[in-house]
Design a protein around this motif. Structure first.
Motif, short mmCIF file in Angstrom:
data_model
loop_
_atom_site.label_atom_id
_atom_site.label_comp_id
_atom_site.label_asym_id
_atom_site.label_seq_id
_atom_site.Cartn_x
_atom_site.Cartn_y
_atom_site.Cartn_z
N GLN A 142 -75.35 -18.68 67.42
CA GLN A 142 -76.36 -18.26 68.07
C GLN A 142 -77.60 -17.56 67.18
O GLN A 142 -76.95 -17.32 65.24
N PRO A 145 -79.09 -12.02 66.11
CA PRO A 145 -78.50 -11.13 67.53
C PRO A 145 -79.49 -9.42 67.77
O PRO A 145 -78.74 -9.30 68.90
N ASP A 146 -80.84 -10.29 68.52
CA ASP A 146 -81.52 -9.13 68.73
C ASP A 146 -81.33 -9.06 70.46
O ASP A 146 -81.91 -9.95 71.48
N HIS A 147 -81.27 -8.21 70.80
CA HIS A 147 -80.89 -7.51 72.05
C HIS A 147 -81.82 -7.52 72.86
O HIS A 147 -82.25 -7.87 74.45
N LEU A 148 -83.02 -7.08 71.91
CA LEU A 148 -84.24 -6.56 72.75
C LEU A 148 -84.84 -6.84 72.51
O LEU A 148 -85.49 -7.18 70.87
N PRO A 157 -85.08 -8.88 77.35
CA PRO A 157 -84.17 -9.17 76.72
C PRO A 157 -84.22 -10.51 75.55
O PRO A 157 -84.95 -10.96 76.05
N GLY A 160 -79.58 -12.46 71.53
CA GLY A 160 -78.91 -11.76 71.88
C GLY A 160 -78.19 -11.05 73.31
O GLY A 160 -76.39 -10.95 72.98
N SER A 161 -78.62 -11.04 74.10
CA SER A 161 -78.17 -10.59 75.24
C SER A 161 -78.17 -11.62 75.60
O SER A 161 -76.94 -11.89 77.08
N ALA A 164 -74.22 -12.30 74.48
CA ALA A 164 -73.35 -11.67 75.39
C ALA A 164 -72.55 -12.51 76.37
O ALA A 164 -71.72 -12.54 76.92
N THR A 168 -68.84 -13.73 76.26
CA THR A 168 -67.41 -12.66 77.15
C THR A 168 -67.01 -13.58 78.16
O THR A 168 -65.93 -13.86 78.41
N THR A 208 -81.63 -5.39 61.15
CA THR A 208 -81.99 -6.60 60.21
C THR A 208 -82.31 -7.08 59.75
O THR A 208 -81.73 -8.19 58.43
#
Length: 263
Positions: A142, A145-148, A157, A160-161, A164, A168, A208
Motif C-alpha cells: 500500500q 494511508p491517506d483516507h481523504l 476518497p 487508504g479508502s 480498506a 477487508t 503522517t
C-alpha cells in the motif's frame, strides 16, 4: 548543519495556491547550503510532474531529483524485497511509471505483488482481481494511508479508502510504504545524508508528517498552513498524542528560530 524533509500539499502549496513565505524559506535554506528533500505520499504523479507543479505554483526552481514520492519508495521496497518481478498495479501513471522504471512487469496474471495507490478509475473488477491475487499469495503493498484528500475545496476518497476495501475482502494486511511508515522515512533520511537527529520533518499533517518524523528520530515542525491550523492544532495534538518539537504559522518562523540557534 540541519537538513529538511518537506511535505508539499498544505505545506508548500494548497491546491493551486502557494503557501505564503514557503518560497522564501526555500531560498533561505538554499542560501545556507542546508540540504532538503520534498517528500509526498502522492503516488499518482511522476517526480518530474511533482517538481513542475511545485515550480508552477510557487515559482521555486525545482527538479525531479529533489522529490521522493510514495510510488518511488514502493518500487524501491519491492526491488529490495526480491520476491519476483511481476506486479498487479492498482494506481495511476506515477505509480505505473515508477514500477516500470524499476524493471517490474505489470500484469494481471499470477503477480508476485499487488501494489496499490490512489486510483480514480478504481472499479469492482480491479477490487476482485486484487483480492484474488492477494489470497493466492501475492504480497500486498500500500503506497500510503491517506483516507481523504483535499481537492478544490472538498474532500475526496484517498488511497487508504481503496486499501480498506482490499484489506477487508482479502483478509490480509498490507505493507505500508508512505508516511508515517519507517520505510519511506528511511529512504528520505538516506537521501538527505545526515543523521536523523539533524533533520527536520516539516508538514501540516500531524499523523503522517509529524508522526513519521518522530518515529524516525527526526526533529519535527508542524506547519499551521493546511490540515493543522492555529485554531485546531492543540486539539489535534491532544487527540493524537503526537506533539511536534515546534509549531509555526509560517516556514520563515522556523528558519528564524534555526538561524538564531546557530548564532
Amino acid at each position: 548543519m540541519p537538513g529538511f524533509i518537506i511535505d508539499l500539499d498544505g505545506t508548500m502549496y494548497a491546491g493551486t495556491d502557494p503557501i505564503p513565505e514557503a518560497d522564501r524559506f526555500i531560498r533561505e535554506i538554499r542560501g545556507q547550503g542546508w540540504p532538503f528533500l520534498y517528500l509526498t505520499n502522492n503516488s499518482s504523479a511522476a517526480p518530474e510532474h511533482v517538481a513542475a507543479k511545485l515550480q508552477s505554483i510557487t515559482g521555486i526552481e525545482t527538479d525531479a531529483s529533489q522529490v521522493l514520492t510514495s510510488a518511488m519508495a514502493a518500487a524501491r521496497y519491492i526491488t529490495e524485497d526480491r520476491r519476483g518481478r511481476r506486479v498487479f498495479c492498482v494506481g495511476e501513471s506515477g505509480l505505473r511509471q515508477a514500477l516500470e522504471e524499476a524493471g517490474f512487469v505489470l500484469t494481471d496474471d499470477s503477480p508476485d505483488y499487488v501494489v496499490q495507490g490512489i486510483d480514480r478509475d478504481f472499479t469492482y473488477a480491479k477490487l476482485e482481481q486484487a483480492v484474488r491475487h492477494i489470497r493466492s499469495g501475492a504480497r500486498f503493498i500500500q503506497t500510503n494511508p491517506d483516507h481523504l484528500l483535499p481537492m478544490e475545496g472538498r474532500l475526496i476518497p484517498g488511497a487508504g479508502s481503496i486499501a480498506a476495501a482490499i484489506k477487508t475482502a482479502s483478509e490480509a494486511e498490507a505493507v505500508l510504504i508512505g508516511k508515517p511508515s519507517s520505510i519511506i522515512m528511511r529512504y528520505a533520511i538516506e537521501r538527505i545524508g545526515l543523521p536523523a537527529g539533524d533533520i527536520w520533518v516539516i508538514g501540516d499533517n500531524i499523523r503522517t508528517d509529524i508522526g513519521g518524523g518522530i518515529a524516525a528520530g527526526c526533529r519535527t515542525a508542524l506547519s499551521l498552513t493546511g490540515l493543522a491550523t492555529p485554531d485546531n492544532c492543540e486539539a489535534l495534538i491532544a487527540s493524537t498524542g503526537i506533539r511536534p518539537d515546534i509549531t509555526c504559522v509560517s516556514l520563515m518562523e522556523l528558519f528564524r528560530l534555526l538561524k538564531d540557534a546557530e548564532a
